[in-house]
Each structure stands twice: as structure tokens, then as C-alpha cells.
Design an enzyme around this catalytic site. Structure first.
Site, PDB file in Angstrom:
ATOM      1  N   ARG A   1     -53.287  14.686  -7.088  1.00  0.00           N
ATOM      2  CA  ARG A   1     -53.550  13.262  -7.339  1.00  0.00           C
ATOM      3  C   ARG A   1     -55.014  12.885  -7.127  1.00  0.00           C
ATOM      4  O   ARG A   1     -55.569  12.084  -7.882  1.00  0.00           O
ATOM      5  CB  ARG A   1     -52.643  12.415  -6.434  1.00  0.00           C
ATOM      6  CG  ARG A   1     -52.825  10.916  -6.574  1.00  0.00           C
ATOM      7  CD  ARG A   1     -51.801  10.174  -5.704  1.00  0.00           C
ATOM      8  NE  ARG A   1     -52.140   8.792  -5.463  1.00  0.00           N
ATOM      9  CZ  ARG A   1     -51.776   7.776  -6.226  1.00  0.00           C
ATOM     10  NH1 ARG A   1     -51.056   7.987  -7.309  1.00  0.00           N
ATOM     11  NH2 ARG A   1     -52.128   6.545  -5.920  1.00  0.00           N
TER      12      ARG A   1
ATOM     13  N   ALA B   1     -54.191   2.643  -9.982  1.00  0.00           N
ATOM     14  CA  ALA B   1     -53.180   3.689 -10.045  1.00  0.00           C
ATOM     15  C   ALA B   1     -52.095   3.295  -9.044  1.00  0.00           C
ATOM     16  O   ALA B   1     -52.398   3.022  -7.886  1.00  0.00           O
ATOM     17  CB  ALA B   1     -53.801   5.039  -9.679  1.00  0.00           C
ATOM     18  N   SER B   2     -50.855   3.261  -9.485  1.00  0.00           N
ATOM     19  CA  SER B   2     -49.745   2.880  -8.604  1.00  0.00           C
ATOM     20  C   SER B   2     -49.664   3.807  -7.405  1.00  0.00           C
ATOM     21  O   SER B   2     -50.054   4.974  -7.476  1.00  0.00           O
ATOM     22  CB  SER B   2     -48.425   2.939  -9.361  1.00  0.00           C
ATOM     23  OG  SER B   2     -48.424   2.039 -10.436  1.00  0.00           O
ATOM     24  N   GLY B   3     -49.114   3.292  -6.322  1.00  0.00           N
ATOM     25  CA  GLY B   3     -48.899   4.106  -5.134  1.00  0.00           C
ATOM     26  C   GLY B   3     -47.939   5.247  -5.434  1.00  0.00           C
ATOM     27  O   GLY B   3     -47.090   5.150  -6.331  1.00  0.00           O
ATOM     28  N   PRO B   4     -48.027   6.348  -4.683  1.00  0.00           N
ATOM     29  CA  PRO B   4     -47.190   7.511  -4.937  1.00  0.00           C
ATOM     30  C   PRO B   4     -45.688   7.219  -4.907  1.00  0.00           C
ATOM     31  O   PRO B   4     -44.939   7.810  -5.692  1.00  0.00           O
ATOM     32  CB  PRO B   4     -47.569   8.484  -3.819  1.00  0.00           C
ATOM     33  CG  PRO B   4     -48.950   8.086  -3.428  1.00  0.00           C
ATOM     34  CD  PRO B   4     -49.005   6.598  -3.610  1.00  0.00           C
TER      35      PRO B   4
END
Length: 133
Positions: free
Chosen positions: A43, A75-78
Site C-alpha cells: 500500500r 485513498a480510503s482506509g484499509p
């Protein structure tokens, strides 16, 4: 959890492994396919302006800001990414169009499961199109 304390001195590989372990424990990662993809795809390489500790923390990462520093894209959180992938249910032979923030992270994750047709432009502003409808 204090991310700074828990990530001090950790390598990106260690941070990624800890992220996936955390997501599996929380129930965000349910299947082996999603777990394998998240363990394989680094990531931090998709959010190069973020420190590795920030890239693997459970938070969105801002990828673009306006001149006044307002967040325009992230970017969205994991955890959100994992839940979206689990909901996707990729079947063999499917082709997937993925449009997102333009980091390529989600596309790389999906690529582990299916051929991918990906189109997305990070700086595309659709407001004029939407306003004209």
C-alpha cells in the site's frame, strides 16, 4: 491505538503484515483471497507522499489538496478497502472497471483475483458535467 508508537522502526513489510492481521481480527478481512491480496500489495507504494506508518494505519490518506489545503481526494482506509473487496465477490473470467482516487491500490488488489479493465483519472472534475444535467 497510538500508531506512532506501534510503528516506530517497523519496516513496510512488517506494517503491512500488522495491518492485515488487524483487519482479519476486526472482521474486515473474511476470505483468503482478500487476505492474500492485501498481504501481497504494498500500500505504501501507492500513497508515496505518506509515511509507511500512515499508509498502513486505519485511516484515509489524502492524495490531493486544493491550494487552501482542503482535502480534494483520498485513498480510503484499509478497513474500508477490505470491506469493499469482500463485497465485490470476484468470479473467474469477470472483467472489472475500477474508478477511484487514482492511486491504483484497489486496482492492484483486485488484479490478484480477476483480469482488470481499469480507467480512472485522478484530476478529472465531473462537477461541470453534473451541474449541466
Amino acid at each position: 491505538m497510538n500508531t506512532a508508537a506501534s510503528t516506530h522502526g517497523a519496516t513496510p513489510d512488517e506494517l503491512r503484515a500488522a495491518m492485515v492481521d488487524r483487519l482479519a481480527i476486526s472482521g474486515a478481512v473474511l476470505t483468503g483471497a482478500v487476505e492474500d491480496a492485501m498481504r501481497a500489495v504494498p500500500r505504501h507504494l501507492f500513497v508515496p507522499d505518506a509515511a509507511p506508518g500512515e499508509a498502513y494505519a486505519e485511516q484515509a490518506v489524502v492524495t490531493k489538496r486544493a491550494p487552501d489545503r482542503t482535502s480534494l481526494s483520498c485513498a480510503s482506509g484499509p478497513g474500508i478497502v477490505a470491506m469493499m473487496l469482500e463485497a465485490l465477490i470476484v468470479l473467474p473470467g469477470q472483467r472489472i472497471l475500477e474508478i477511484g482516487a487514482g492511486t491504483g491500490y484497489n486496482s492492484a488488489l483486485v488484479r490478484h483475483e480477476a483480469p482488470l479493465l481499469r480507467t480512472g483519472v485522478k484530476d478529472l472534475c465531473l462537477w461541470p458535467v453534473a451541474a449541466g444535467r
